[in-house]
Structure formats: structure tokens, C-alpha cells
Design an enzyme around this catalytic site. Structure first.
Site, PDB file in Angstrom:
ATOM      1  N   LEU A 130       0.861  -1.174   0.000  1.00 45.53           N
ATOM      2  CA  LEU A 130       0.000   0.000   0.000  1.00 45.53           C
ATOM      3  C   LEU A 130       0.899   1.225   0.000  1.00 45.53           C
ATOM      4  CD1 LEU A 130      -2.696  -0.902   2.714  1.00 45.53           C
ATOM      5  CD2 LEU A 130      -2.951  -1.026   0.232  1.00 45.53           C
ATOM      6  N   ASP A 131       0.446   2.303  -0.649  1.00 51.98           N
ATOM      7  CA  ASP A 131       1.205   3.548  -0.638  1.00 51.98           C
ATOM      8  C   ASP A 131       1.389   4.054   0.793  1.00 51.98           C
ATOM      9  OD1 ASP A 131       1.257   3.551  -3.377  1.00 51.98           O
ATOM     10  OD2 ASP A 131      -0.418   4.957  -3.599  1.00 51.98           O
ATOM     11  N   VAL A 132       2.424   4.843   1.002  1.00 56.35           N
ATOM     12  CA  VAL A 132       2.661   5.460   2.309  1.00 56.35           C
ATOM     13  C   VAL A 132       1.429   6.238   2.767  1.00 56.35           C
ATOM     14  CG1 VAL A 132       4.025   7.194   3.544  1.00 56.35           C
ATOM     15  CG2 VAL A 132       5.163   5.604   1.992  1.00 56.35           C
TER      16      VAL A 132
END
Length: 299
Positions: A130-132
Site C-alpha cells: 500500500l502507498d505510504v
């Protein structure tokens, strides 16, 4: 040292490394600027072009996992094969050039979890990311069996990933599919965009709730491109609320107390890697997203 793949002949060093290593182009450019990339034994610049007979070398920084605990990272599911964490916003999946902040793997190490050694050194056990700036359910493999089975399952898209997003305005039609190719923005390489020649990207959405100036949507991804939901929602004129990076109104985010996009991975459904049993893991909305939603519901 690696021979240049045929598909990357003629590409710039930074672009080719980005595709080979799965890192951002800017991070790969930084590696080249630091003298960490060679072509045929000589230091390469980020804009050098790759030839068919070239040998490329990368001196990667120490990928050791930092065992730093992360406040608020709960465990949603845990057994001998996999652990599913509730990843908070501001936490990366793993270490990488240019990222010195907290990571999922670092937190698991600090908590005493033993993760499989399968996978590249800096992201052992990672079967998806997942993206930051995106929170929610994220799986990490603990056993070698789970790594092999789940890596394949994500690649073949047999895992159901469900996201909820609050987007600006009201989606029209209320339910639909966005089928538009995504690639790096032609003039802003730090952004992705819908462009001709990009990789095919398919997003299915259903409106769950309409509110003043926004709606809550459930989103299913048929493909998994970088920033896919954010790019597709922005492309149809409905960026994720709080996502100023892709054109959302910063004033609306401020009124809602949001400092990031309203986007959350609410569910993972998969066949268990050892037993094959249907398994579903859900993640509740974190406090900042829940509070913003309540403000929209009761302005």
C-alpha cells in the site's frame, strides 16, 4: 551485475532501473547521482541510454530492516503462514532509497515476528503493498509456502482487494468502470496520469453514500497500477478528498481536518495459502477518516 533486458534497450538508466527494481524513478535517479549505478563497469548517469549488450550494476544501500515500532499498527489476522496488518498512514511497506520513516516490516521485527526470507532483501515477505499515504489491510508472508502462493495469487488477481474512498462531487453514473491506461505524467515524472500508451488499468466503483459535495464509494481493482484509484478518480473529475497531489480542493480537506487523501483498504479476501479455505480480513476506518466522514454527513 545484470544484462540489460531487450525490453529496456534504449531506455534511460533511471527509467530502466525503476522498472527493474520496482522503485520510483526519482529514487533510481538519486542512486545514479550518488555513483551507485554502473554501465559496463563505468559510473553511469541517470540519463544515459542502455544498449543491447550493456551490463548494468547497482550498489544498493544497506537494506537491513530497522526494528522500529509503529504506534497504532494493529494486527488484523495472524497464523503460521501470514500476518495481515492494519497499516497506518505515513508508514511504508518496507525500506528503500529516500525513505527513512517507519515501515511495516520494521514494526513486525520490533514486535518479534519472524517473516520469511523469500523475496528481495529489503522487502522479504512482501506480497503486495500500500502507498505510504494509504491506510488499511496489508498482508505479509511468514512462511516460504505463503510467499510463493500469495505472490502468485496477487499477480494472477485471485485476491479480492476492496477499497473505500470519499471523492469530490457525485459520481455519474453512480456505479461504473473506468478503463483508462496509466503511465508516468509526460511533464511531471513524480506523478502518474491517464495517457496514451500507458499500462491498461481498470477500476470498478459503486457509490455507497452521497453527501454534500462528496460521495463515499466502494472500489474494486482489476489491475494494480501505481496510484491507480487516485489517478482514475481525478481523471473523471472526482479526485479523492484531501488528495491535493491529484487536484483535490485543499480548502475542503482543511474543513474536514484531513492531511491526506480519504482512501482506505477495507478488505482482503483470498484462499488461505495452506488450507485453501476462503478467508476475509477487514480493516475499520482509522480515526481521521471516520471523523472527516462524520463532518460530511452532518455539516
Amino acid at each position: 551485475m545484470l544484462p540489460v533486458p531487450d525490453a529496456l534497450v534504449g531506455e534511460r538508466v533511471d527509467a530502466a532501473l525503476s522498472r527493474m527494481l520496482g522503485m520510483s524513478r526519482s529514487k533510481c535517479a538519486d542512486l545514479a547521482a550518488q555513483g551507485a549505478v554502473t554501465l559496463n563497469g563505468r559510473t553511469a548517469g541517470k540519463s544515459d541510454r542502455l544498449g543491447a549488450a550493456d551490463i548494468i550494476g547497482i550498489d544498493m544501500p544497506d537494506p537491513a530492516v530497522k526494528a522500529v515500532p509503529v504506534t497504532g499498527m494493529d494486527i488484523l489476522y495472524d497464523d503460521e503462514d501470514i500476518v495481515v496488518v492494519d497499516k497506518p498512514v505515513g508508514v511504508a511497506a518496507h525500506t528503500g532509497p529516500g525513505w527513512e520513516g517507519p515501515t511495516v516490516l520494521g514494526n513486525l521485527a520490533a514486535a518479534g515476528y519472524r517473516i520469511t526470507t523469500h523475496g528481495p532483501p529489503e522487502r522479504q515477505g512482501i506480497v503486495h503493498r500500500l502507498d505510504v499515504g494509504t491506510s488499511g489491510a496489508m498482508m505479509v508472508a511468514k512462511s516460504e509456502l505463503a510467499y510463493s502462493v500469495m505472490k502468485r495469487a496477487f499477480k494472477e488477481r485471485t485476491v479480492t482487494k476492496v477499497y473505500h474512498a470519499v471523492v469530490a462531487g457525485h459520481l455519474d453514473p453512480a456505479s461504473g468502470t473506468i478503463d483508462a491506461p496509466i503511465g508516468r505524467h509526460p511533464s511531471r515524472e513524480w506523478r502518474m496520469a491517464v495517457i496514451d500508451g500507458g499500462k491498461r488499468a481498470i477500476t470498478h466503483y459503486d457509490t455507497l453514500e452521497m453527501m454534500a459535495g462528496a460521495c463515499l464509494a466502494e472500489i474494486h481493482l482489476e489491475t494494480g497500477r501505481t496510484h491507480q484509484i487516485r489517478v482514475h478518480m481525478a481523471a473523471v473529475g472526482h479526485p479523492c478528498v484531501g488528495d491535493a497531489f491529484y487536484g483535490a480542493d485543499p480548502g475542503q480537506a482543511e474543513r474536514l481536518g484531513l492531511v491526506r487523501q480519504w482512501l482506505h483498504a477495507v478488505e482482503l479476501s483470498f484462499a488461505h495459502p495452506r488450507t485453501g479455505a476462503p478467508t476475509t480480513v477487514r480493516s475499520p476506518y482509522p480515526s481521521d477518516l471516520a471523523a472527516a466522514l462524520e463532518v460530511l454527513r452532518h455539516p
